[in-house]
Design a protein around this motif. Structure first.
Motif, PDB file in Angstrom:
ATOM      1  N   ASP A 131     -48.614  40.085 -42.946  1.00  0.00           N
ATOM      2  CA  ASP A 131     -48.481  41.093 -43.992  1.00  0.00           C
ATOM      3  C   ASP A 131     -49.849  41.450 -44.586  1.00  0.00           C
ATOM      4  OD1 ASP A 131     -46.665  42.698 -45.744  1.00  0.00           O
ATOM      5  OD2 ASP A 131     -47.540  41.435 -47.301  1.00  0.00           O
ATOM      6  N   LYS A 134     -51.681  43.503 -42.173  1.00  0.00           N
ATOM      7  CA  LYS A 134     -51.144  44.864 -42.214  1.00  0.00           C
ATOM      8  C   LYS A 134     -51.673  45.611 -43.432  1.00  0.00           C
ATOM      9  CE  LYS A 134     -46.741  47.337 -42.341  1.00  0.00           C
ATOM     10  NZ  LYS A 134     -45.263  47.163 -42.365  1.00  0.00           N
ATOM     11  N   GLN A 135     -51.639  44.932 -44.607  1.00  0.00           N
ATOM     12  CA  GLN A 135     -52.130  45.569 -45.819  1.00  0.00           C
ATOM     13  C   GLN A 135     -53.627  45.867 -45.711  1.00  0.00           C
ATOM     14  OE1 GLN A 135     -51.101  43.190 -49.190  1.00  0.00           O
ATOM     15  NE2 GLN A 135     -48.888  43.293 -48.810  1.00  0.00           N
ATOM     16  N   ASP A 205     -45.748  53.295 -44.190  1.00  0.00           N
ATOM     17  CA  ASP A 205     -47.211  53.304 -44.189  1.00  0.00           C
ATOM     18  C   ASP A 205     -47.744  54.711 -44.382  1.00  0.00           C
ATOM     19  OD1 ASP A 205     -47.018  50.655 -43.794  1.00  0.00           O
ATOM     20  OD2 ASP A 205     -47.447  50.716 -41.634  1.00  0.00           O
ATOM     21  N   GLU A 208     -47.311  55.819 -47.996  1.00  0.00           N
ATOM     22  CA  GLU A 208     -48.230  55.143 -48.904  1.00  0.00           C
ATOM     23  C   GLU A 208     -49.643  55.682 -48.746  1.00  0.00           C
ATOM     24  OE1 GLU A 208     -49.429  50.562 -50.158  1.00  0.00           O
ATOM     25  OE2 GLU A 208     -48.021  50.976 -48.517  1.00  0.00           O
TER      26      GLU A 208
END
Length: 228
Positions: A131, A134-135, A205, A208
């Motif tokens: 995660d 990914k962030q 994604d 965002e």
């Protein structure tokens, strides 16, 4: 009936012609009486001694029977003690084995619990790591898009016109540049959205990153210092 020494002493014989010498007979009878008395005394002594030995023999026989009985009782007691000891040893052994197995089972259960907990933590860490990656990847893309958009603004010809040395640019000219920049920003936003459609891994994604782009596409005008 047995003859006693007194019978011998009181014995009277009839006399006949040409019979035995009375004195010799009496002398011999006295001698027999004394010997018989000795024999009787010895017989009594031996009888008493025999009775004593028989009494001792009965005592020892009774003692032997008692000892035999005691030996039997002791043997039975020893057998019972040995049997009880064996049973107690078996019980203690079974309890020790059970306690040992319980300890092993508890240790195995605790080890499994620790392993399961560690596995769960490892899975959570792996998930959190993915995660975070990914962030971080999304943030990098956001930052790159934002920097690219700002770089395009900086490279615009309008800035060259503003920064040209010479006469001071009027307020109206600056407003025109800003309006032109807004037009360029809108066109640039379309290009950014196209890029995001290509790099976004999911609709979330993309949404965002679009929010970030919308926040960063506002044109900022930096006026040069008067010294320049």
């Amino acid at each position: 009936m047995a003859i006693t020494p007194l019978d011998i002493h009181n014995k009277e014989f009839d006399t006949k012609l040409r019979g035995y010498d009375k004195d010799q007979v009496n002398e011999f009878l006295d001698k027999i009486m004394k010997d018989y008395e000795l024999v009787l005394k010895e017989k009594d002594r031996l009888t008493d001694e025999l009775n004593q030995h028989e009494e001792k023999l009965r005592y020892f026989n009774d003692l032997k029977d008692s000892l035999n009985q005691s030996i039997i009782v002791a043997q039975e007691a020893a057998d019972k003690v040995r049997a009880n000891s064996q049973r107690e040893a078996e019980i203690i052994n079974r309890e020790a084995q059970k306690q040992g197995q319980d300890i092993i089972d508890q240790a195995n259960e605790k080890a499994r619990s620790i392993i399961d907990e560690a596995s769960d933590k490892a899975k959570r860490l792996a998930f959190e790591t993915d995660d975070l990656k990914k962030q971080a990847r999304i943030f990098r893309q956001k930052l790159q898009v934002m920097l690219d958009s700002q770089l395009e603004v900086v490279k615009g010809s309008e800035w060259d016109e503003i920064l040209q040395r010479g006469e001071t640019t009027s307020y109206e000219a600056i407003q025109d540049v800003i309006r032109n920049d807004e037009t360029l920003d809108k066109e640039m936003a379309k290009e950014v959205k196209s890029i995001l459609n290509e790099v976004a891994e999911s609709p979330e994604d993309e949404e965002e990153m679009l929010n970030v782009v919308e926040e960063t596409t506002e044109t900022v005008v930096i006026f040069p210092d008067d010294a320049e």
